[in-house]
Scaffold this active site. Structure first.
Site, PDB file in Angstrom:
ATOM      1  N   GLU A   1       4.277  -5.471  -6.532  1.00 41.16           N
ATOM      2  CA  GLU A   1       2.839  -5.704  -6.640  1.00 41.16           C
ATOM      3  C   GLU A   1       2.084  -4.403  -6.844  1.00 41.16           C
ATOM      4  O   GLU A   1       1.111  -4.337  -7.603  1.00 41.16           O
ATOM      5  CB  GLU A   1       2.317  -6.401  -5.375  1.00 41.16           C
TER       6      GLU A   1
ATOM      7  N   ARG B   1      -6.998  -6.015   1.090  1.00 35.08           N
ATOM      8  CA  ARG B   1      -7.953  -4.931   0.846  1.00 35.08           C
ATOM      9  C   ARG B   1      -8.544  -5.030  -0.555  1.00 35.08           C
ATOM     10  O   ARG B   1      -9.765  -4.899  -0.731  1.00 35.08           O
ATOM     11  CB  ARG B   1      -7.254  -3.585   1.031  1.00 35.08           C
TER      12      ARG B   1
END
Length: 437
Positions: free
Chosen positions: A40, A240
């Site tokens: 990712e 986040r």
């Protein structure tokens, strides 16, 4: 009867594979080592390369299919209809991987014969994740590359798309996920484990048998062998990015609004819609007082029926006794849709195949490391006419990577609100690791 037709164009702009992290003792103050090589993260950093290229085209007057000029001087915004989608072949490490294990998941899956035939594969297989072990007596020549003991080789990509009407698809997916969750409530005996460790100073894992093994909803760092890492789990990083955006502090200088994933799709694997929502969205849902251009993003969460043919589960099913130990690949591969050097292959935080003599030179650096991305950003700044520079880039005091990040005031304000209200135990970066230029 009336019909509304939508045209959707999808383009893969970044892809990545990887399962490893660098131990904190191997991190470099020069910004020339790739610290986190999980898929990712690799895909996101490749996407940043792509965005820098598109902004370079925009400021140079060559036109960009992604950005158009915004109202504020030197700022840019997305073209109408453009959005970004993240696909990952496996649930992100950390909180999103702490998934209830049902009785039905004890049944093995048949091998995947081809990508097109994946939809016909049966049920979910319970997979115990394995740590990669160094061969007995092996001494790595380069700074040791710390592995995550929990995650199989994964593949992730980001795609800008034109929006279509997704109502029916999303409703169906939500109903399927809800039904799956209700079924789990009656059958759960254990949970799938994650190798990511709770950050220090906060709740620890109880390590009780069965469902009481892990704490949920807490920040975690990716594990290494022996030496700890400073890399937060992919679940935490995705959470986040859902508040401060995936573009990062540097590109926020140029953007009127933060960039968010409109959709997150997970491949066929152990999956829980409820757990994904908790890990990526719920933990941040009460954050408030964000600066202009930032908001709470709640991406659509979907699961694909396609299984990655080279997942750990499929590899284990096809592995025969006597063939030796199966270990995750130590390399990380990045491809992004840029004109120059789209492919980047790394190992141990350096370009694959690097010798000791090359260390410290440009030949050893991944194009995704902090230093290379910073230099690409500085090239963008140099290509911008002085009269069209964003106000935050007009100070003569900006020199180091740290300076440019801190000067992105709105991004730092958003990050401060997120840290204070949702993630107070998020480890702070060592400033001495960010003073390169």
């Amino acid at each position: 009867m009336n019909y509304v037709l939508f045209t959707v164009e999808k383009e893969v702009v970044s892809m990545g594979t990887g399962t490893k992290c660098i131990g904190k003792a191997s991190m470099s103050s020069n910004g020339d080592i790739l610290n986190d090589s999980h898929a990712e993260v690799i895909a996101r950093r490749g996407c940043v390369r792509y965005l820098i290229q598109e902004l370079h085209r925009a400021v140079s007057g060559r036109g960009s299919s992604v950005f158009r000029s915004a109202d504020q001087r030197g700022r840019w915004t997305l073209q109408p209809g453009v959005s970004f989608l993240l696909f990952t072949s496996h649930t992100p490490c950390g909180d999103a991987s702490i998934i209830p294990m049902t009785d039905s998941q004890s049944k093995p899956r048949p091998p995947v014969t081809s990508v097109h035939g994946c939809e016909e594969a049966d049920g979910g297989g319970s997979v115990k994740r394995k740590a990669e072990e160094l061969a007995e007596g092996e001494k790595p020549k380069l700074p040791r590359f710390e592995g995550e003991e929990a995650d199989e080789t994964k593949r992730a990509g980001t795609k800008p798309t034109l929006q279509s009407d997704p109502t029916k698809t999303h409703d169906d997916a939500s109903q399927a996920a809800s039904a799956f969750t209700r079924d789990q409530t009656e059958q759960v005996h254990d949970i799938h484990r994650t190798g990511a460790k709770c950050v220090s100073g906060g709740p620890a894992d109880p390590l009780h048998p069965g469902v009481g093994y892990h704490s949920t909803g807490v920040l975690r760092v990716k594990p290494g062998r022996g030496e700890p890492t400073l890399s937060l789990s992919c679940s935490d990083k995705l959470a986040r990015w859902g508040v401060v955006g995936f573009q990062g502090a540097l590109l926020s200088h140029y953007l009127e609004e933060a960039l968010y994933f409109s959709t997150v799709v997970v491949g066929k694997c152990q999956y829980s819609h409820e757990v994904m929502h908790r890990a990526l969205i719920s933990r941040c849902c009460d954050v408030s007082d964000l600066p202009a251009g930032f908001s709470l993003c709640s991406p659509v969460l979907l699961q694909s029926s396609l299984e990655f043919p080279f997942s750990q589960n499929q590899t284990d099913l096809q592995h025969r006794a006597g063939q030796g130990r199966v270990s995750p690949c130590g390399a990380a591969i990045s491809w992004c849709n840029v004109a120059e050097q789209p492919l980047d292959v790394t190992a141990n935080g350096f370009k694959h195949g690097v010798t000791k003599k090359m260390l410290g030179t440009s030949k050893s650096r991944s194009l995704l490391c902090k230093l290379e991305l910073f230099r690409s950003f500085l090239s963008l700044v140099a290509a911008t006419e002085p009269s069209r520079l964003p106000d935050t880039l007009r100070s003569a005091k900006l020199q180091t990577y740290w300076d440019y990040k801190q000067a992105s005031r709105r991004y730092q304000q958003a990050w401060q609100q997120l840290r204070t209200q949702a993630f107070p135990r998020w480890p702070r970066s060592d400033r001495n690791l960010l003073l390169f230029h």
